[in-house]
Design an enzyme around this catalytic site. Structure first.
Site, PDB file in Angstrom:
ATOM      1  N   GLY A  46      -3.901   0.439   4.557  1.00  0.00           N
ATOM      2  CA  GLY A  46      -4.247   1.781   4.092  1.00  0.00           C
ATOM      3  C   GLY A  46      -3.623   2.011   2.729  1.00  0.00           C
ATOM      4  O   GLY A  46      -2.626   1.371   2.376  1.00  0.00           O
ATOM      5  N   GLN A  51      -0.275   6.614  -4.471  1.00  0.00           N
ATOM      6  CA  GLN A  51       0.463   5.347  -4.519  1.00  0.00           C
ATOM      7  C   GLN A  51       0.122   4.522  -5.755  1.00  0.00           C
ATOM      8  O   GLN A  51       0.858   3.612  -6.122  1.00  0.00           O
ATOM      9  CB  GLN A  51       0.199   4.512  -3.262  1.00  0.00           C
ATOM     10  CG  GLN A  51       0.784   5.132  -1.994  1.00  0.00           C
ATOM     11  CD  GLN A  51       0.535   4.249  -0.803  1.00  0.00           C
ATOM     12  OE1 GLN A  51      -0.522   4.304  -0.200  1.00  0.00           O
ATOM     13  NE2 GLN A  51       1.504   3.422  -0.457  1.00  0.00           N
ATOM     14  N   CYS A 105       5.046   0.666   4.650  1.00  0.00           N
ATOM     15  CA  CYS A 105       4.336   1.317   3.545  1.00  0.00           C
ATOM     16  C   CYS A 105       4.448   0.454   2.299  1.00  0.00           C
ATOM     17  O   CYS A 105       5.536  -0.052   2.001  1.00  0.00           O
ATOM     18  CB  CYS A 105       4.963   2.692   3.296  1.00  0.00           C
ATOM     19  SG  CYS A 105       4.172   3.621   1.982  1.00  0.00           S
ATOM     20  N   LEU A 106       3.344   0.296   1.568  1.00  0.00           N
ATOM     21  CA  LEU A 106       3.368  -0.510   0.342  1.00  0.00           C
ATOM     22  C   LEU A 106       4.311   0.093  -0.706  1.00  0.00           C
ATOM     23  O   LEU A 106       4.795  -0.616  -1.574  1.00  0.00           O
ATOM     24  CB  LEU A 106       1.955  -0.646  -0.236  1.00  0.00           C
ATOM     25  CG  LEU A 106       0.948  -1.448   0.611  1.00  0.00           C
ATOM     26  CD1 LEU A 106      -0.434  -1.412  -0.029  1.00  0.00           C
ATOM     27  CD2 LEU A 106       1.406  -2.881   0.823  1.00  0.00           C
ATOM     28  N   HIS A 147      -0.485   8.672   8.431  1.00  0.00           N
ATOM     29  CA  HIS A 147       0.464   8.156   7.431  1.00  0.00           C
ATOM     30  C   HIS A 147      -0.113   8.347   6.019  1.00  0.00           C
ATOM     31  O   HIS A 147       0.575   8.824   5.117  1.00  0.00           O
ATOM     32  CB  HIS A 147       0.723   6.674   7.737  1.00  0.00           C
ATOM     33  CG  HIS A 147       1.531   5.946   6.719  1.00  0.00           C
ATOM     34  ND1 HIS A 147       2.750   5.370   7.005  1.00  0.00           N
ATOM     35  CD2 HIS A 147       1.299   5.669   5.398  1.00  0.00           C
ATOM     36  CE1 HIS A 147       3.228   4.795   5.915  1.00  0.00           C
ATOM     37  NE2 HIS A 147       2.358   4.960   4.926  1.00  0.00           N
ATOM     38  N   GLU A 148      -1.393   7.979   5.844  1.00  0.00           N
ATOM     39  CA  GLU A 148      -2.011   8.094   4.511  1.00  0.00           C
ATOM     40  C   GLU A 148      -2.161   9.555   4.107  1.00  0.00           C
ATOM     41  O   GLU A 148      -1.986   9.908   2.930  1.00  0.00           O
ATOM     42  CB  GLU A 148      -3.365   7.379   4.472  1.00  0.00           C
ATOM     43  CG  GLU A 148      -3.335   5.887   4.797  1.00  0.00           C
ATOM     44  CD  GLU A 148      -2.294   5.098   4.027  1.00  0.00           C
ATOM     45  OE1 GLU A 148      -1.966   5.473   2.885  1.00  0.00           O
ATOM     46  OE2 GLU A 148      -1.776   4.105   4.582  1.00  0.00           O
ATOM     47  N   HIS A 151       0.887  10.956   2.580  1.00  0.00           N
ATOM     48  CA  HIS A 151       1.035  10.629   1.151  1.00  0.00           C
ATOM     49  C   HIS A 151       0.411  11.725   0.278  1.00  0.00           C
ATOM     50  O   HIS A 151       0.916  12.023  -0.800  1.00  0.00           O
ATOM     51  CB  HIS A 151       0.328   9.304   0.826  1.00  0.00           C
ATOM     52  CG  HIS A 151       1.149   8.085   1.115  1.00  0.00           C
ATOM     53  ND1 HIS A 151       2.347   7.827   0.509  1.00  0.00           N
ATOM     54  CD2 HIS A 151       0.926   7.027   1.940  1.00  0.00           C
ATOM     55  CE1 HIS A 151       2.836   6.666   0.947  1.00  0.00           C
ATOM     56  NE2 HIS A 151       1.984   6.165   1.823  1.00  0.00           N
TER      57      HIS A 151
HETATM   58 NI    NI Z   1       2.252   4.382   2.902  1.00  0.00          NI
END
Ligand code: NI
Length: 180
Positions: A46, A51, A105-106, A147-148, A151
């Site tokens: 995701g 991000q 998470c990235l 989660h996304e 963000h």
């Molecule tokens: Ni994330």
């Protein structure tokens, strides 16, 4: 298409509330393609626009539908679509039932923790053609979409942890990102 650099916590852009998209036009579809290419290159499931430094209400996800939150395979769910591109997503319903999922998470590379969230959610959003959609998610997809969406509110999964653990995760993630 291009692969874009991913912002690492505690970058302040990750803490901003993303703005609504007013028109789904070709520039948004271009951005979605860049996000897709970036997510695939980074082996993510995701990605939210903040991000990559774009503070807009846009996210993508590609989660196998046949994996439960505890990583077990569920038979018979493979036929459901996996890839979602969402603009201005909003939760229209959440289950009372809570599930715990191991999240990463990235933007916080190398760090993982179990996070509790509603087990199922329904999300209203616009697709890449600007059409209104509503989809119900469960299992790993439900955890990922929540989660996304966090963000887009400037929230990270580490915010669910104690402040000591959160700060430690962010420090470790920064070290990992610097040593790449
Ligand atoms: Ni994330």
């Amino acid at each position: 298409m291009s692969i874009l650099p991913i912002l690492i916590a505690p970058n302040p852009i990750l803490r901003r509330k993303a703005t609504l998209v007013s028109v789904v036009d070709n520039s948004i579809r271009e951005l979605l393609k860049d996000m897709e290419e970036t997510m695939i290159a980074e082996n993510g499931i995701g990605l939210a626009a903040p991000q990559i430094g774009i503070s807009k209400q846009i996210l993508i996800m590609d989660v196998p539908t046949n994996i439960s939150v505890d990583g077990e395979e569920i038979e018979g769910l493979e036929a459901y679509p996996n890839f979602f591109k969402m603009i201005n997503p909003k939760i229209s319903w959440a289950s009372e039932q809570i599930a715990t999922c191991q999240e990463g998470c990235l933007s916080v590379p190398g760090q993982f923790a179990p996070i509790k969230r509603p087990e199922k959610v329904r999300v209203k959003y616009l697709n890449e053609n600007g059409e209104s959609c509503e989809t119900e998610f469960s299992h790993l997809q439900a955890a990922c979409v929540q989660h996304e969406m966090d963000h887009l509110d400037g929230k990270l999964f580490v915010d669910y942890l104690s402040s000591i653990k959160r700060d430690m995760f962010i420090r470790k993630a920064q070290k990992i990102a610097q040593n790449r």
